[in-house]
Design a protein around this motif. Sequence first.
Motif, PDB file in Angstrom:
ATOM      1  N   SER A  40       0.901  -1.255  -0.004  1.00  0.00           N
ATOM      2  CA  SER A  40      -0.114  -0.069   0.023  1.00  0.00           C
ATOM      3  C   SER A  40       0.725   1.166  -0.091  1.00  0.00           C
ATOM      4  CB  SER A  40      -0.907   0.050   1.270  1.00  0.00           C
ATOM      5  OG  SER A  40      -1.378   1.108   1.352  1.00  0.00           O
ATOM      6  N   VAL A  41       1.982   1.231   0.913  1.00  0.00           N
ATOM      7  CA  VAL A  41       2.767   2.645   0.980  1.00  0.00           C
ATOM      8  C   VAL A  41       3.333   2.587  -0.443  1.00  0.00           C
ATOM      9  CG1 VAL A  41       4.956   3.293   1.913  1.00  0.00           C
ATOM     10  CG2 VAL A  41       3.151   2.437   3.459  1.00  0.00           C
ATOM     11  N   MET A  42       4.051   1.369  -1.128  1.00  0.00           N
ATOM     12  CA  MET A  42       4.841   1.488  -2.296  1.00  0.00           C
ATOM     13  C   MET A  42       3.721   2.157  -3.299  1.00  0.00           C
ATOM     14  SD  MET A  42       7.645   0.829  -1.684  1.00  0.00           S
ATOM     15  CE  MET A  42       8.515   0.602  -3.251  1.00  0.00           C
ATOM     16  N   GLN A  43       2.702   1.789  -3.293  1.00  0.00           N
ATOM     17  CA  GLN A  43       1.558   1.916  -4.019  1.00  0.00           C
ATOM     18  C   GLN A  43       1.433   3.628  -4.214  1.00  0.00           C
ATOM     19  OE1 GLN A  43      -1.666  -0.276  -3.927  1.00  0.00           O
ATOM     20  NE2 GLN A  43      -0.890  -2.014  -5.181  1.00  0.00           N
ATOM     21  N   LYS A  44       1.177   4.143  -2.864  1.00  0.00           N
ATOM     22  CA  LYS A  44       1.056   5.613  -2.707  1.00  0.00           C
ATOM     23  C   LYS A  44       2.167   6.302  -3.051  1.00  0.00           C
ATOM     24  CE  LYS A  44      -2.545   5.055   1.032  1.00  0.00           C
ATOM     25  NZ  LYS A  44      -2.409   5.069   2.428  1.00  0.00           N
ATOM     26  N   MET A  45       3.407   5.856  -2.873  1.00  0.00           N
ATOM     27  CA  MET A  45       4.579   6.431  -3.404  1.00  0.00           C
ATOM     28  C   MET A  45       4.679   6.468  -4.901  1.00  0.00           C
ATOM     29  SD  MET A  45       7.444   4.849  -0.463  1.00  0.00           S
ATOM     30  CE  MET A  45       8.794   5.720  -1.407  1.00  0.00           C
ATOM     31  N   GLN A  46       4.420   5.627  -5.724  1.00  0.00           N
ATOM     32  CA  GLN A  46       4.519   5.614  -7.063  1.00  0.00           C
ATOM     33  C   GLN A  46       3.352   6.416  -7.565  1.00  0.00           C
ATOM     34  OE1 GLN A  46       3.701   1.407  -8.097  1.00  0.00           O
ATOM     35  NE2 GLN A  46       5.829   0.871  -7.611  1.00  0.00           N
ATOM     36  N   GLY A  47       2.152   6.827  -6.820  1.00  0.00           N
ATOM     37  CA  GLY A  47       1.229   7.563  -7.491  1.00  0.00           C
ATOM     38  C   GLY A  47       1.926   9.022  -6.927  1.00  0.00           C
ATOM     39  N   VAL A  48       2.320   9.473  -6.136  1.00  0.00           N
ATOM     40  CA  VAL A  48       2.895  10.602  -5.785  1.00  0.00           C
ATOM     41  C   VAL A  48       4.115  11.173  -6.858  1.00  0.00           C
ATOM     42  CG1 VAL A  48       4.607  11.969  -3.977  1.00  0.00           C
ATOM     43  CG2 VAL A  48       2.414  10.848  -3.367  1.00  0.00           C
ATOM     44  N   ALA A  49       4.936   9.998  -6.973  1.00  0.00           N
ATOM     45  CA  ALA A  49       6.185  10.132  -8.118  1.00  0.00           C
ATOM     46  C   ALA A  49       5.538  10.534  -9.350  1.00  0.00           C
ATOM     47  CB  ALA A  49       7.083   8.661  -8.030  1.00  0.00           C
ATOM     48  N   LYS A  50       4.503   9.666  -9.768  1.00  0.00           N
ATOM     49  CA  LYS A  50       3.855  10.086 -11.186  1.00  0.00           C
ATOM     50  C   LYS A  50       3.273  11.457 -11.394  1.00  0.00           C
ATOM     51  CE  LYS A  50       2.811   5.414 -12.372  1.00  0.00           C
ATOM     52  NZ  LYS A  50       1.461   4.232 -12.609  1.00  0.00           N
ATOM     53  N   LYS A  51       2.570  11.991 -10.329  1.00  0.00           N
ATOM     54  CA  LYS A  51       2.120  13.251 -10.133  1.00  0.00           C
ATOM     55  C   LYS A  51       3.325  14.142 -10.180  1.00  0.00           C
ATOM     56  CE  LYS A  51      -2.073  12.469  -7.252  1.00  0.00           C
ATOM     57  NZ  LYS A  51      -2.614  12.409  -5.925  1.00  0.00           N
TER      58      LYS A  51
END
Length: 138
Positions: free
Chosen positions: A124-135
């Motif tokens: 879950s944390v990794m997915q959120k980090m990837q989402g922030v990185a894409k933004k």
Amino acid sequence: MFNKFKKENVAGTPDHVFFGDKRVEIPRLSVGKWLSMMERVETLPQLIANAVSARNTEMFLPTLMVGSLLAMEEAISLIAVLSDASEDEVREADLVQLHDFLKYTIEKNNLEEAAKKYRAAIQSVMQKMQGVAKKNSP
């Protein structure tokens, strides 16, 4: 026949095993116990890496044999920390007793469920980090 005399905890897991003649309680793994164990993990990750990197070479068998001996010493140290027994007392245990100790410790502390929860949390944390990185990417 004698099973009714065996003391078990609420979950049905025995509350102790024997290392040789010494009675060893199955521990509850507190954060402090985990920290003590992690302080003693020294060479195990490197031993695994060495064995993997020596695959398909003439050094694989010697690397594996030396690594196995060193890993066994480290396992004895870790079990001693877990069990509050001395390393000499752990060496007196046979493989069945050590297996039972580890099995009952895993069962008593529900480590399989804990591993699933931690894995899900990390994903879950990794997915959120990837989402922030894409933004934040141009």
